[in-house]
Design an enzyme around this catalytic site. Structure first.
Site, PDB file in Angstrom:
ATOM      1  N   ASP A  45       7.165  -4.154  -4.569  1.00  0.00           N
ATOM      2  CA  ASP A  45       6.080  -5.101  -4.309  1.00  0.00           C
ATOM      3  C   ASP A  45       6.025  -5.633  -2.534  1.00  0.00           C
ATOM      4  OD1 ASP A  45       4.342  -7.053  -4.739  1.00  0.00           O
ATOM      5  OD2 ASP A  45       5.688  -8.575  -5.518  1.00  0.00           O
ATOM      6  N   ASP A 138      -0.861  -4.128  -3.386  1.00  0.00           N
ATOM      7  CA  ASP A 138       0.236  -4.322  -2.785  1.00  0.00           C
ATOM      8  C   ASP A 138       1.544  -4.071  -3.608  1.00  0.00           C
ATOM      9  OD1 ASP A 138      -0.273  -6.669  -4.128  1.00  0.00           O
ATOM     10  OD2 ASP A 138       0.709  -7.851  -2.667  1.00  0.00           O
ATOM     11  N   GLU A 139       1.367  -3.753  -4.947  1.00  0.00           N
ATOM     12  CA  GLU A 139       2.472  -3.211  -5.806  1.00  0.00           C
ATOM     13  C   GLU A 139       2.368  -2.337  -6.681  1.00  0.00           C
ATOM     14  OE1 GLU A 139       3.256  -6.247  -8.847  1.00  0.00           O
ATOM     15  OE2 GLU A 139       1.330  -7.106  -8.705  1.00  0.00           O
TER      16      GLU A 139
END
Length: 438
Positions: A45, A138-139
């Site tokens: 993350d 983003d993860e």
């Protein structure tokens, strides 16, 4: 492995025991765990991703509180860790965020930039293992099982090297959770932010979970959390003695998940290349609007934006969703299932407008949004509609407009209704599969 072996996250040296500093380079960024060599399911993350990218691109912001989101009447998309000290959180109304941190620098989201940076990190992950399951830009989850021979290192070391590479080459930081299943890997990645690396092994899973609030369980939203608390269930430890059948009888199908997750059990596999589940866009108005004729230009422009992303991704949606937020922050959503998937702005707008007509009853709205879900490939999109003789003409007109935009840019041409809403602030969302919010 021997109990207490330690990995240095700076020089990647392994050492016996549990030293507080690396005996090789002296770094305090060391990681110790009895199962460190054997665990292979990870959740990566990025830390305060949007704000971190903005600070990377403007070093003058480095020590300042930065909020990414719509100004005045928008919401917080992301807040840096400096801003979080003042109580600023994602999804907080902007006026509350600025009350808490009036000296914050507010930056309008640049989703294209963030997607490009996220894609760069994603490629680094896929260079390590093809078993990468994105959750958002983003993860993502990663399964590094079987990669030890390829990388000549256990998964923990490979992940530590990845985190350092992202920090050096992309110049944003990431936090990693490592465990033996997806649920615990995701929980773990939240425990040591920013620049974190946290491990939950099989040996301590039950005892760790027992003290945690039920809100960390994947799928427990605010409504279910209130219901659990009303029933005297506040911690996961309160759930652990309960039978799965009893939980299912009381809470329905989610009861099975509560029972299994409370014991650290999760048999879901990493699913590489998971597809986007929905595509949506929304905007917050500077002044509340009640007049449907004033709302329609915004609805058209949002429909165009959603349509454009569907076409770029070569997908189509079979369900259109209208989202409204009233002046007192109550969210209203309405859906319409289509006879066939669509990627046309015209069809998205007409469907959403019919839903809007039933809701525009004099109430004042501060936000409007439109989205599509139930996605399919574009080959199934927009077959001829004999019940709508004007449809084929409208489809050809839209295709001609798309051709002009492809050549001259998105702003080159629009319908008259869209000109009234040229300056709206949009918050796009391509949603990846996540736990259900109940």
């Amino acid at each position: 492995m021997a109990a207490g072996e330690t990995l240095c996250r700076e020089c990647f040296t392994w050492s016996a025991g549990t030293p507080t500093r690396c005996p090789s380079c002296g770094s305090a960024r060391v990681l110790s765990h009895p199962e460190l060599r054997s665990l292979s399911i990870a959740h990566l993350d990025c830390d305060a991703f949007y704000a971190s990218v903005e600070k990377r691109d403007d070093p003058s912001l480095l020590d300042k509180p930065v909020i990414v989101g719509g100004r005045h009447r928008g919401v917080v998309s992301a807040a840096c860790y400096v801003a979080r000290i003042y109580g600023v959180r994602s999804a907080m109304p902007m006026f509350k965020a600025l009350d808490a941190c009036p000296h914050a620098v507010v930056i309008k989201p640049d989703m294209k930039k963030y997607a490009a940076v996220g894609g760069e990190i994603r490629e680094m992950m896929r260079a390590i293992t093809p078993q990468v399951e994105p959750l958002s830009i983003d993860e993502a989850f990663m399964d590094l099982g079987g990669t030890e021979r390829l990388h000549r290192a256990p998964p923990a070391e490979t992940l530590a090297r990845l985190a350092k590479r992202v920090e050096e080459e992309v110049r944003v930081t990431v936090s990693i959770g490592l465990s033996f299943n997806k649920f615990l890997a995701k929980v773990s990645s939240d425990l040591d932010k920013p620049r974190g690396f946290h491990v939950i092994g099989q040996g301590e899973a039950l005892s760790f979970l027992a003290d945690q609030p039920v809100s960390i369980l994947w799928g427990v939203g605010k409504t279910l959390q209130r219901k659990l608390i009303d029933d005297g269930i506040r911690t996961i430890g309160d759930l652990q003695p309960m039978e799965e059948t009893d939980l299912m009888r009381r809470y329905g199908s989610i009861g099975q998940r509560l029972a299994r997750f409370s014991h650290g059990r999760d048999d879901r596999r990493i699913e590489p290349g998971s597809v986007v589940k929905s595509v949506s866009n929304e905007t917050t108005f500077d002044t509340d609007i009640s007049d449907i004729d004033a709302l329609r230009p915004y609805l058209w422009r949002l429909s165009e934006e959603v349509s454009g992303r569907l076409k770029r991704k070569a997908i189509a949606g079979g369900v259109v969703t209208l989202k409204l937020k009233t002046k007192d922050f109550k969210i209203v959503t309405r859906q319409q299932h289509l006879l066939a998937p669509t990627q046309l702005a015209d069809r998205i707008y007409r469907t959403a407008d019919a839903l809007l007509s039933k809701q525009a009853d004099g109430r004042r709205f501060r936000l409007i949004g439109v989205g599509v879900s139930d996605l399919a490939g574009e080959r199934l999109a927009d077959p001829a509609d004999l019940a709508d003789p004007g449809f084929e003409t409208r489809r050809k007109v839209e295709g001609a407009m798309d051709a002009v935009r492809a050549k001259l840019g998105d702003a080159a041409i629009t319908k008259g209704i869209g000109l009234k809403a040229r300056k709206i602030r949009q918050q796009p969302s391509d949603k990846m599969p996540e736990g259900e919010e109940l």
